[in-house]
Design an enzyme around this catalytic site. Structure first.
Site, PDB file in Angstrom:
ATOM      1  N   LYS A 269      60.868  91.101  33.351  1.00 23.63           N
ATOM      2  CA  LYS A 269      61.399  91.543  34.643  1.00 23.63           C
ATOM      3  C   LYS A 269      61.647  93.049  34.580  1.00 23.63           C
ATOM      4  O   LYS A 269      62.377  93.536  33.714  1.00 23.63           O
ATOM      5  CB  LYS A 269      62.713  90.821  34.959  1.00 23.63           C
ATOM      6  CG  LYS A 269      62.537  89.340  35.254  1.00 23.63           C
ATOM      7  CD  LYS A 269      63.870  88.685  35.588  1.00 23.63           C
ATOM      8  CE  LYS A 269      63.698  87.204  35.833  1.00 23.63           C
ATOM      9  NZ  LYS A 269      62.959  86.910  37.077  1.00 23.63           N
ATOM     10  N   ARG A 345      60.492  76.257  36.447  1.00 20.19           N
ATOM     11  CA  ARG A 345      59.736  75.045  36.799  1.00 20.19           C
ATOM     12  C   ARG A 345      59.257  74.306  35.546  1.00 20.19           C
ATOM     13  O   ARG A 345      59.050  73.098  35.594  1.00 20.19           O
ATOM     14  CB  ARG A 345      58.575  75.418  37.724  1.00 20.19           C
ATOM     15  CG  ARG A 345      57.521  76.290  37.123  1.00 20.19           C
ATOM     16  CD  ARG A 345      56.645  76.967  38.171  1.00 20.19           C
ATOM     17  NE  ARG A 345      57.377  77.989  38.907  1.00 20.19           N
ATOM     18  CZ  ARG A 345      56.870  78.691  39.912  1.00 20.19           C
ATOM     19  NH1 ARG A 345      55.629  78.467  40.323  1.00 20.19           N
ATOM     20  NH2 ARG A 345      57.579  79.608  40.527  1.00 20.19           N
TER      21      ARG A 345
END
Length: 493
Positions: A269, A345
């Site tokens: 990130k 996920r």
């Protein structure tokens, strides 16, 4: 905070602070009720200081010298025809922020008869407690501002009292969720989150099972463990169970994403991705554990509830998963990891597979899953994807009843094309367009067809940078109240 009903309204009432809600128009007739406790002259003088017409958000306060109550707060509610229950929550929150720093008994008098008075009383009680919340655990010398220690809801029937008993357990669950999300990642590790879950279980008689890394390996949780392998901290799989006494009419599962810190992995990130805020990537697990705390105390009848969290960090070291790696989830599905920053996920893939093995009637997962959902719905609405119209109705009604925004999004089956892998059964991310939809479609791959399932993306709603409604700046605890409402409705599927 002690909460009670005062049926007589203002007659003989002598609390410390009064919040008085006024509808737009006919102010003079509404203000007549205050003649019980102050003179018309003092009212007129107060209203001269600032124009007050009763519009939503209008706020005026004045003090009564040498009398009780010592302060009166007038709050505008707007038009009676347009007034909705959440307006009462927001008006209450605005008023409560005005009286922070004062102590004693807070009285609230609102036009209860516009709504079901029992529901309105519960909504206002929750708004008071949650708007007073302040997380100062990590300050050297926290300055505890004075707050009212008693709440009296004026002019309500005695029958409303029974609903007030639900307020403190629910708010305690929300406050726990806020504290979990607000805690820094060097404090709230996967082990610390698991220990918190065990404390909840011990306190309220829930069953607790905590799986370590070896036990997760034995269950072939390859997707979850792939995410955790870049961290020096051990992953934990949390399973709490609430079983009502007597006949069980419905079995449900609540699953929360539990990344206590998300660096993004090798897809690091950077820039505007706010890596410093990635402590809140366990907001889904906070909602689930907060709901477990509330449900454990409320003890709803006729339902069995499983609370599931796969918790770990997504970090970078010599063992971290690579972009392009292929891993196998516990249901046998192989996954090509084309983005290590789509890790939530992967953890949910194994958690949802585990949930399906419990053979529940319905599964709901909550996750801070995609920035795409934030772009689409902003910070006041969570996205809802589901394979069941009935479950959709239950969840939307549960969310609306507590003022949490939920917006149903499509499970566009044709978008699954974007998840196709040349080598594995599926990729973990699709194209940029429709990213929140493809994320939901990925999760759907781990749900058995005969089980009702819903996915709630809370990426935009679990944190607020400024005071908003009943949420002070910081973690919101979003999802706890919706889940608690859903649990109570689940006995009538």
């Amino acid at each position: 905070m002690q909460i009670s009903i005062i049926q007589k309204g203002l007659e003989g009432w002598r609390g410390s602070i009064l919040v008085f809600g006024l509808l737009e128009g006919a102010l003079e007739s509404q203000l007549n009720a205050l003649k019980e406790i102050c003179t018309p002259a003092s009212l007129a003088k107060a209203l001269q200081d600032k124009e007050f017409v009763g519009k939503q958000g209008d706020l005026q306060s004045f003090q009564l010298i040498g009398k009780e109550p010592r302060e009166i707060v007038l709050i505008g509610l707007g038009s009676a025809e347009k007034l909705v229950l959440d307006d009462l929550r927001k008006a209450t929150a605005i008023s409560c922020r005005k009286v922070i720093g004062q102590e004693g008994t807070l009285g609230i008098l609102l036009p209860w008869d516009i709504f079901d008075s029992d529901i309105a009383a519960k909504a206002v009680g929750e708004a008071v407690i949650l708007s007073f919340f302040k997380d100062n655990r990590f300050q050297k010398d926290p300055k505890q501002k004075k707050l009212p220690n008693k709440l009296e809801l004026l002019g309500l029937p005695e029958s409303s009292q029974k609903y007030l008993s639900e307020i403190v357990p629910i708010c305690s669950g929300v406050k726990l969720a806020r504290e979990l999300v607000g805690a820094p990642p060097n404090s709230l590790t996967p082990s610390a989150l698991a220990n918190q879950a065990k404390e909840i279980a011990n306190q309220f008689g829930l069953e607790a099972k905590i799986l370590g890394q070896e036990e997760c390996q034995a269950k072939n949780m390859g997707a979850f463990l792939a995410v955790s392998q870049g961290s020096d901290l051990s992953p934990k799989f949390i399973h709490l169970t609430y079983r009502a006494k007597g006949e069980i009419k419905r079995r449900i599962a609540m699953v929360g994403k539990g990344l206590t810190f998300d660096s993004g992995g090798y897809n690091l990130k950077v820039g505007a991705s706010q890596i410093e805020m990635m402590k809140y990537d366990m907001g889904g697990s906070a909602a689930v554990i907060g709901a477990a705390r509330a449900i454990g105390e409320l003890a709803p009848s006729g339902v069995e509830i499983h609370f599931l969290v796969a918790t770990c960090e997504n970090m970078i070291n010599g063992s971290a998963v690579h972009p392009g790696d292929i891993v196998k989830a516990s249901n046998g599905t192989t996954i090509e990891i084309n983005n290590t920053d789509a890790e939530g996920r992967l953890t949910l893939a194994d958690a949802l597979t585990y949930a399906c093995e419990l053979k529940p009637d319905a599964i709901v997962d909550l996750a801070t899953l995609t920035g795409a959902c934030v772009i689409a719905l902003g910070e006041e609405l969570a996205g809802l994807w589901t394979n069941s119209k009935h479950l959709s109705k239950e969840l939307k009604e549960s969310a609306e009843a507590c003022g949490e925004g939920l917006w149903e999004m499509p499970l566009q089956d044709s978008y699954k094309e974007g998840l196709k892998s040349m080598l594995a059964d599926i990729k973990n991310t699709g194209p940029r367009a429709g990213g929140s939809i493809t994320a939901a479609l990925f999760l759907k791959e781990f749900i058995k067809e005969d089980i009702a399932w819903a996915h709630i993306d809370i990426a935009g709603t679990c944190w607020t940078d400024k005071d908003r409604g009943i949420n002070p700046a910081g973690a919101t605890g979003f999802g706890v109240r919706t889940l608690v409402n859903w649990a109570s409705r689940s006995i009538n599927p």
